[in-house]
Design a protein around this motif. Sequence first.
Motif, PDB file in Angstrom:
ATOM      1  N   UNK A 154       1.016  -1.187  -0.018  1.00  0.00           N
ATOM      2  CA  UNK A 154      -0.071   0.078   0.079  1.00  0.00           C
ATOM      3  C   UNK A 154       0.784   1.230  -0.095  1.00  0.00           C
ATOM      4  N   UNK A 155       2.059   1.335   0.802  1.00  0.00           N
ATOM      5  CA  UNK A 155       2.733   2.183   1.022  1.00  0.00           C
ATOM      6  C   UNK A 155       3.371   2.679  -0.509  1.00  0.00           C
ATOM      7  N   UNK A 156       3.803   1.518  -1.268  1.00  0.00           N
ATOM      8  CA  UNK A 156       4.373   1.720  -2.408  1.00  0.00           C
ATOM      9  C   UNK A 156       3.651   2.285  -3.437  1.00  0.00           C
ATOM     10  N   UNK A 157       2.135   1.886  -3.425  1.00  0.00           N
ATOM     11  CA  UNK A 157       1.337   2.403  -4.269  1.00  0.00           C
ATOM     12  C   UNK A 157       1.123   4.040  -3.889  1.00  0.00           C
ATOM     13  N   UNK A 158       1.024   4.437  -2.840  1.00  0.00           N
ATOM     14  CA  UNK A 158       0.827   5.688  -2.429  1.00  0.00           C
ATOM     15  C   UNK A 158       1.887   6.604  -2.943  1.00  0.00           C
ATOM     16  N   UNK A 159       3.127   6.170  -2.502  1.00  0.00           N
ATOM     17  CA  UNK A 159       4.245   7.074  -2.775  1.00  0.00           C
ATOM     18  C   UNK A 159       4.524   7.099  -4.283  1.00  0.00           C
ATOM     19  N   UNK A 160       4.394   5.676  -5.060  1.00  0.00           N
ATOM     20  CA  UNK A 160       4.530   5.770  -6.530  1.00  0.00           C
ATOM     21  C   UNK A 160       3.513   6.562  -7.135  1.00  0.00           C
ATOM     22  N   UNK A 161       2.098   6.899  -6.754  1.00  0.00           N
ATOM     23  CA  UNK A 161       1.413   7.782  -7.276  1.00  0.00           C
ATOM     24  C   UNK A 161       1.660   9.297  -6.961  1.00  0.00           C
ATOM     25  N   UNK A 162       2.235   9.424  -5.984  1.00  0.00           N
ATOM     26  CA  UNK A 162       2.286  10.823  -5.343  1.00  0.00           C
ATOM     27  C   UNK A 162       3.726  11.616  -5.838  1.00  0.00           C
ATOM     28  N   UNK A 163       4.925  10.840  -6.051  1.00  0.00           N
ATOM     29  CA  UNK A 163       6.134  11.386  -6.427  1.00  0.00           C
ATOM     30  C   UNK A 163       6.595  11.046  -7.883  1.00  0.00           C
ATOM     31  N   UNK A 164       6.817  12.378  -8.536  1.00  0.00           N
ATOM     32  CA  UNK A 164       7.030  12.459  -9.855  1.00  0.00           C
ATOM     33  C   UNK A 164       8.141  11.499 -10.327  1.00  0.00           C
ATOM     34  N   UNK A 165       8.243  10.811 -11.442  1.00  0.00           N
ATOM     35  CA  UNK A 165       9.815   9.949 -11.741  1.00  0.00           C
ATOM     36  C   UNK A 165       9.983   9.039 -10.675  1.00  0.00           C
ATOM     37  N   UNK A 166       9.041   8.657  -9.838  1.00  0.00           N
ATOM     38  CA  UNK A 166       9.603   7.575  -8.774  1.00  0.00           C
ATOM     39  C   UNK A 166      10.328   6.571  -9.221  1.00  0.00           C
ATOM     40  N   UNK A 167       9.711   5.915 -10.718  1.00  0.00           N
ATOM     41  CA  UNK A 167      10.189   4.843 -11.360  1.00  0.00           C
ATOM     42  C   UNK A 167      11.811   4.790 -11.472  1.00  0.00           C
ATOM     43  N   UNK A 168      11.999   6.082 -11.787  1.00  0.00           N
ATOM     44  CA  UNK A 168      13.536   6.247 -12.192  1.00  0.00           C
ATOM     45  C   UNK A 168      14.548   6.408 -10.762  1.00  0.00           C
ATOM     46  N   UNK A 169      13.684   6.999  -9.956  1.00  0.00           N
ATOM     47  CA  UNK A 169      14.386   7.191  -8.540  1.00  0.00           C
ATOM     48  C   UNK A 169      14.702   5.703  -7.902  1.00  0.00           C
ATOM     49  N   UNK A 170      13.697   4.746  -7.943  1.00  0.00           N
ATOM     50  CA  UNK A 170      13.811   3.490  -7.392  1.00  0.00           C
ATOM     51  C   UNK A 170      14.949   2.764  -8.370  1.00  0.00           C
ATOM     52  N   UNK A 171      14.970   3.180  -9.406  1.00  0.00           N
ATOM     53  CA  UNK A 171      16.108   2.260 -10.289  1.00  0.00           C
ATOM     54  C   UNK A 171      17.383   2.587  -9.854  1.00  0.00           C
ATOM     55  N   UNK A 172      17.461   3.944  -9.659  1.00  0.00           N
ATOM     56  CA  UNK A 172      18.685   4.167  -9.207  1.00  0.00           C
ATOM     57  C   UNK A 172      19.199   3.713  -7.760  1.00  0.00           C
ATOM     58  N   UNK A 173      18.310   4.079  -6.959  1.00  0.00           N
ATOM     59  CA  UNK A 173      18.518   3.338  -5.517  1.00  0.00           C
ATOM     60  C   UNK A 173      18.557   1.842  -5.505  1.00  0.00           C
ATOM     61  N   UNK A 174      17.886   0.880  -6.307  1.00  0.00           N
ATOM     62  CA  UNK A 174      17.878  -0.333  -6.606  1.00  0.00           C
ATOM     63  C   UNK A 174      19.301  -0.752  -7.012  1.00  0.00           C
ATOM     64  N   UNK A 175      19.796   0.025  -8.091  1.00  0.00           N
ATOM     65  CA  UNK A 175      21.048  -0.274  -8.713  1.00  0.00           C
ATOM     66  C   UNK A 175      21.936  -0.242  -7.639  1.00  0.00           C
ATOM     67  N   UNK A 176      22.139   0.827  -7.001  1.00  0.00           N
ATOM     68  CA  UNK A 176      23.332   1.155  -5.867  1.00  0.00           C
ATOM     69  C   UNK A 176      23.329   0.168  -4.868  1.00  0.00           C
ATOM     70  N   UNK A 177      22.028  -0.041  -4.107  1.00  0.00           N
ATOM     71  CA  UNK A 177      22.089  -0.898  -3.004  1.00  0.00           C
ATOM     72  C   UNK A 177      22.229  -2.236  -3.489  1.00  0.00           C
TER      73      UNK A 177
END
Length: 202
Positions: A154-177
Amino acid sequence: MATLAVLPTVWVRDLSLLSYISAGGVVASVLVVLGLCWFGLVDNVGFHHKGTTLSLSTLPVAIGLCGYCNSGHAGFSNICTSMAKPNQFPSVLLACFGICSLMYAGTAVVGYTMFGEATESQFTLNLPKDLIASKIAVWTTVYAQQNHRTSLVISTLIVGLSIPFFGLLMSLIGSLLTMLVTLILPPACYLSILRGKVSRIQ
């Protein structure tokens, strides 16, 4: 829709049932790869595109994707201890990584020869929209990604809908971690545990 599809899987009390869902994910992944080959051979998409074999500008992205696809280290200890025969864990690990590597490499080669430089981040986006097989491949991909807890979903849904370019941000964080967990921490822990007992080559 994806949130509604995922939620029932996080309400299971007996976690051993998740193994069946996981097995379904494996079958779904195989079906998506076979579907890609089907489009190239049967649905006349064809294998005709050519392009640059090695692109240095996108090499870091490729390395990040490979690292992400092989970053299950956090669950290894749980898998090993829950096995009926833990001594078979190295063989299981080798077989799993071998099969996955062949699937990833095969998908990359087949997808690139089908769509060339126009290949999207997910090859399902390149598939002809009017074919039923395309819809099956897309929904199979959605099914293969179901495995979370209610609050996380649910939190992922809320954040994904509310933050612009959330997919690109998660790609960056995911790659780093992922690179940290996949490539840096395992050898660092190994060297720490066996300090003074390993050779220079190791």
